[in-house]
Design a protein around this motif. Structure first.
Motif, PDB file in Angstrom:
ATOM      1  N   ALA A  91      41.717  46.613   9.556  1.00 31.82           N
ATOM      2  CA  ALA A  91      40.488  46.657   9.690  1.00 31.82           C
ATOM      3  C   ALA A  91      39.163  47.092   9.383  1.00 31.82           C
ATOM      4  N   ARG A  92      39.482  48.585   8.938  1.00 23.91           N
ATOM      5  CA  ARG A  92      38.492  49.528   8.534  1.00 23.91           C
ATOM      6  C   ARG A  92      38.313  48.685   7.510  1.00 23.91           C
ATOM      7  N   GLN A  93      38.927  48.879   6.547  1.00 21.25           N
ATOM      8  CA  GLN A  93      38.787  48.477   5.006  1.00 21.25           C
ATOM      9  C   GLN A  93      38.793  47.185   4.576  1.00 21.25           C
ATOM     10  N   VAL A  94      38.973  45.997   5.313  1.00 25.42           N
ATOM     11  CA  VAL A  94      38.274  44.908   5.516  1.00 25.42           C
ATOM     12  C   VAL A  94      36.774  44.985   5.591  1.00 25.42           C
ATOM     13  N   LEU A  95      36.417  45.265   6.799  1.00 29.45           N
ATOM     14  CA  LEU A  95      35.009  45.548   7.327  1.00 29.45           C
ATOM     15  C   LEU A  95      34.732  46.029   5.851  1.00 29.45           C
ATOM     16  N   GLU A  96      34.691  47.465   5.407  1.00 29.57           N
ATOM     17  CA  GLU A  96      33.595  48.055   4.683  1.00 29.57           C
ATOM     18  C   GLU A  96      34.100  46.634   3.138  1.00 29.57           C
ATOM     19  N   ARG A  97      35.160  46.218   3.088  1.00 26.98           N
ATOM     20  CA  ARG A  97      34.860  45.246   1.777  1.00 26.98           C
ATOM     21  C   ARG A  97      33.631  44.414   2.226  1.00 26.98           C
ATOM     22  N   LEU A  98      33.392  43.569   2.934  1.00 29.56           N
ATOM     23  CA  LEU A  98      32.511  42.715   3.767  1.00 29.56           C
ATOM     24  C   LEU A  98      30.805  43.632   3.954  1.00 29.56           C
ATOM     25  N   ILE A  99      30.939  44.869   3.930  1.00 27.81           N
ATOM     26  CA  ILE A  99      30.349  45.646   3.650  1.00 27.81           C
ATOM     27  C   ILE A  99      29.244  45.389   2.540  1.00 27.81           C
ATOM     28  N   SER A 100      30.246  45.766   1.864  1.00 24.35           N
ATOM     29  CA  SER A 100      30.504  46.123  -0.016  1.00 24.35           C
ATOM     30  C   SER A 100      30.031  44.643  -0.391  1.00 24.35           C
ATOM     31  N   GLU A 101      29.977  43.424  -0.067  1.00 20.87           N
ATOM     32  CA  GLU A 101      29.981  42.187  -0.750  1.00 20.87           C
ATOM     33  C   GLU A 101      28.587  41.461  -0.378  1.00 20.87           C
ATOM     34  N   LYS A 102      28.286  42.177   1.814  1.00 20.23           N
ATOM     35  CA  LYS A 102      27.158  42.253   2.015  1.00 20.23           C
ATOM     36  C   LYS A 102      26.071  42.634   1.062  1.00 20.23           C
ATOM     37  N   ALA A 103      26.005  43.294   0.877  1.00 18.88           N
ATOM     38  CA  ALA A 103      25.097  44.673   0.084  1.00 18.88           C
ATOM     39  C   ALA A 103      24.930  43.538  -1.513  1.00 18.88           C
ATOM     40  N   GLN A 104      25.906  42.921  -2.226  1.00 19.88           N
ATOM     41  CA  GLN A 104      25.624  42.549  -3.674  1.00 19.88           C
ATOM     42  C   GLN A 104      25.362  40.963  -3.475  1.00 19.88           C
ATOM     43  N   LEU A 105      25.759  40.646  -2.509  1.00 20.51           N
ATOM     44  CA  LEU A 105      24.559  39.034  -2.054  1.00 20.51           C
ATOM     45  C   LEU A 105      23.258  39.267  -1.732  1.00 20.51           C
ATOM     46  N   GLN A 106      22.968  40.645  -1.419  1.00 16.90           N
ATOM     47  CA  GLN A 106      21.094  40.924  -1.002  1.00 16.90           C
ATOM     48  C   GLN A 106      21.313  40.844  -2.347  1.00 16.90           C
ATOM     49  N   LEU A 107      21.443  41.805  -3.479  1.00 18.14           N
ATOM     50  CA  LEU A 107      21.427  41.774  -4.420  1.00 18.14           C
ATOM     51  C   LEU A 107      20.970  40.800  -5.044  1.00 18.14           C
ATOM     52  N   ALA A 108      22.524  39.902  -5.435  1.00 13.20           N
ATOM     53  CA  ALA A 108      22.097  38.685  -6.350  1.00 13.20           C
ATOM     54  C   ALA A 108      20.648  37.977  -5.304  1.00 13.20           C
ATOM     55  N   ALA A 109      20.036  37.152  -4.802  1.00 15.95           N
ATOM     56  CA  ALA A 109      19.219  37.247  -3.693  1.00 15.95           C
ATOM     57  C   ALA A 109      17.749  37.675  -4.245  1.00 15.95           C
ATOM     58  N   ASP A 110      17.894  39.121  -4.172  1.00 14.03           N
ATOM     59  CA  ASP A 110      16.809  39.616  -4.456  1.00 14.03           C
ATOM     60  C   ASP A 110      16.259  39.340  -6.431  1.00 14.03           C
ATOM     61  N   ASN A 111      17.381  38.926  -6.988  1.00 16.03           N
ATOM     62  CA  ASN A 111      17.732  38.079  -8.897  1.00 16.03           C
ATOM     63  C   ASN A 111      17.503  37.448  -8.796  1.00 16.03           C
ATOM     64  N   GLY A 112      17.670  36.845  -7.871  1.00 10.94           N
ATOM     65  CA  GLY A 112      16.965  34.867  -7.661  1.00 10.94           C
ATOM     66  C   GLY A 112      18.654  34.549  -8.515  1.00 10.94           C
ATOM     67  N   ILE A 113      19.581  34.950  -8.385  1.00 16.40           N
ATOM     68  CA  ILE A 113      20.182  34.108  -8.616  1.00 16.40           C
ATOM     69  C   ILE A 113      20.679  33.506  -7.004  1.00 16.40           C
ATOM     70  N   ARG A 114      21.068  31.744  -8.320  1.00 19.43           N
ATOM     71  CA  ARG A 114      20.982  31.300  -7.396  1.00 19.43           C
ATOM     72  C   ARG A 114      23.076  30.208  -7.462  1.00 19.43           C
ATOM     73  N   VAL A 115      23.296  29.419  -6.563  1.00 17.31           N
ATOM     74  CA  VAL A 115      24.565  28.278  -7.277  1.00 17.31           C
ATOM     75  C   VAL A 115      24.315  27.000  -6.382  1.00 17.31           C
ATOM     76  N   ASP A 116      24.217  26.114  -6.997  1.00 20.36           N
ATOM     77  CA  ASP A 116      23.860  24.526  -6.946  1.00 20.36           C
ATOM     78  C   ASP A 116      24.838  24.458  -6.052  1.00 20.36           C
ATOM     79  N   GLU A 117      24.963  22.867  -5.978  1.00 17.50           N
ATOM     80  CA  GLU A 117      25.989  21.843  -5.128  1.00 17.50           C
ATOM     81  C   GLU A 117      27.441  21.478  -5.853  1.00 17.50           C
TER      82      GLU A 117
END
Length: 455
Positions: A91-117
């Motif tokens: 559970a700790r390993q998975v949580l740490e992975r989700l934290i890392s992904e969340k931080a990267q997704l926020q960085l992607a949004a800050d850089n204007g990266i988008r994915v359309d339908e």
């Protein structure tokens, strides 16, 4: 256009231990079909009321998210014969992975990266094709396993965002001729598992976590009977489809695919070390249950004389930007495909007139290419085609492509082709190493508040 390989989560198979991979490189497995239970897969629904386990730059991660991701990783580990870590550690390993992904997704949004339908539609089609089903069947299985379509597509969007962010950060990674020379010398004289390529298939007889001695003995005997039938010459793929408890076995026949030995579970590699191609292992035990493994192929990687299946393809590339959106490019290429198939236009002529790639002068012809020389989404599209067929528009970091497979052949790699393959493998290794460090830096810059531990 420099179509070099880059691990894309949509294209690669799950690694021996999914939790250790970069966030963009995970394979998303289709849930097993109804009636075939996943080995040791827990109920995806939380047993207790949901609650927040962490906050990343003001965005929460819930216990339910952690449990859902744990369920998927458990299925992947079981399929590959890997034991699941103790639950608190897992559970700790998975949580740490989700934290890392969340931080990267926020960085992607800050850089204007988008994915359309349209890109998500393509990703959904790719996953269906990988599992040899259509999109309607994929959605039926998701529904049967209690996975809402909206959640599935949102996860596709997030993984595509992570991939595009990674591509943007590391597009300039290069490999020198000196590095290629050294790599080839080391590979030709090495006993390193990374220089041995294996294509294995396996059958899993799942053992419940709390099984008693009598039940374990009964399941071991079942695995022994499977092994005897396989050694007697029965079709291993058919046996796997009918008898294996591994998720996805009904679709892929237990075939894991060609990969270097260091990317297989050590348990499997040890079991087949002395076996030739076609050999069937003894029954082996893992945390998931009993396995029978067959060697489909065994070869030394990129040495002189290596045989590969090469593809001859052509394409039309439209680069996206302020003047041409991704959706508009896909629509335009879809119209080209319709006109070509109706006999109203010629592929080569359209490529000469419209393709924004150096191959345009040659009618989009890319020549003969060995595996690994194109980016995964491009190569995956080629792999799904028969000679003469045209794929639906494909999105890559270069833009949107319309791809036609012209022909395939078996060939011996030339010295130049071996060097290019070595360069591609080295670049991939550099990318993974650089990504791991970069992901740690992104995680370190994020403000993270840990609350109640996940259960």
């Amino acid at each position: 256009m420099n179509l070099r390989p880059h691990l894309l989560w949509l294209a690669c198979a799950a690694q021996a231990l999914a939790l250790t991979l970069p966030a963009g490189a995970q394979g998303l497995r289709v849930p097993p079909s109804a009636g075939r239970p996943a080995a040791r897969a827990p109920d995806a629904a939380p047993r207790t009321a949901d609650y927040i386990v962490a906050v990343v730059n003001s965005e929460p991660i819930t216990n339910h998210e952690v449990r859902q991701r744990m369920a998927r990783f458990e299925a992947q580990l079981a399929q590959q014969g890997q034991p699941v870590p103790p639950r608190p550690q897992f559970a700790r390993q998975v949580l740490e992975r989700l934290i890392s992904e969340k931080a990267q997704l926020q960085l992607a949004a800050d850089n204007g990266i988008r994915v359309d339908e349209s890109a998500i539609d393509q990703a959904e089609q790719n996953i269906a094709r990988q599992n040899q089903i259509d999109v309607a069947e994929l959605r039926r299985r998701l529904q049967a396993d209690g996975i809402p379509l909206a959640s599935f597509r949102e996860e596709l969007r997030n993984q595509l965002l992570l991939t595009r962010l990674r591509e943007r950060e590391f597009a300039a990674t290069k490999v020198s001729d000196l590095e290629v020379d050294q790599y080839l010398r080391e590979r030709e004289n090495s006993s390193d598992p990374a220089s041995l390529e294996l294509n294995l298939a396996h059958i899993l007889v799942a053992v419940p976590e709390n099984a008693g001695e009598a039940q374990v003995a009964q399941l071991r005997a079942r695995a022994q009977r499977v092994q005897e039938r396989a050694r007697a010459g029965e079709d291993f793929v058919k046996l796997a489809r009918e008898l294996s408890d591994a998720p996805g076995a009904a679709q892929n026949g237990g075939v894991v695919g060609v990969r270097t030995a260091d990317r297989y579970p050590p348990l499997f590699v040890d079991a087949v070390q002395a076996l030739p191609a076609g050999g069937v292992s003894d029954v082996i035990r893992s945390g998931a249950g009993f396995h029978v493994v067959k060697v489909l192929e065994k070869r030394r990687a990129d040495l002189p004389g290596a045989q590969v299946v090469q593809s001859h393809a052509r394409h039309i590339l439209l680069r996206t930007g302020p003047q041409l959106t991704e959706a508009a490019a896909r629509q335009r290429l879809a119209d080209y495909k319709r006109r070509i198939q109706a006999g109203q236009a010629d592929f080569a002529q359209l490529a000469r007139e419209h393709s924004q790639d150096a191959s345009a002068a040659n009618g989009g012809d890319l020549g003969w290419a060995s595996p690994g020389l194109f980016v995964p989404e491009f190569e995956e599209a080629i792999d799904g085609l028969k000679p003469g067929e045209i794929a639906d528009p494909v999105v890559s970091r270069f833009g949107v492509h319309l791809i036609q497979l012209l022909e395939r052949r078996e060939a011996t790699l030339s010295a130049r082709e071996r060097r290019e393959l070595a360069r591609a493998m080295l670049r991939e290794k550099k990318l993974d190493e650089a990504y791991a460090k970069w992901a740690q830096d992104v995680r370190g810059r994020a403000w993270v508040e840990l609350r109640e531990p996940p259960t």
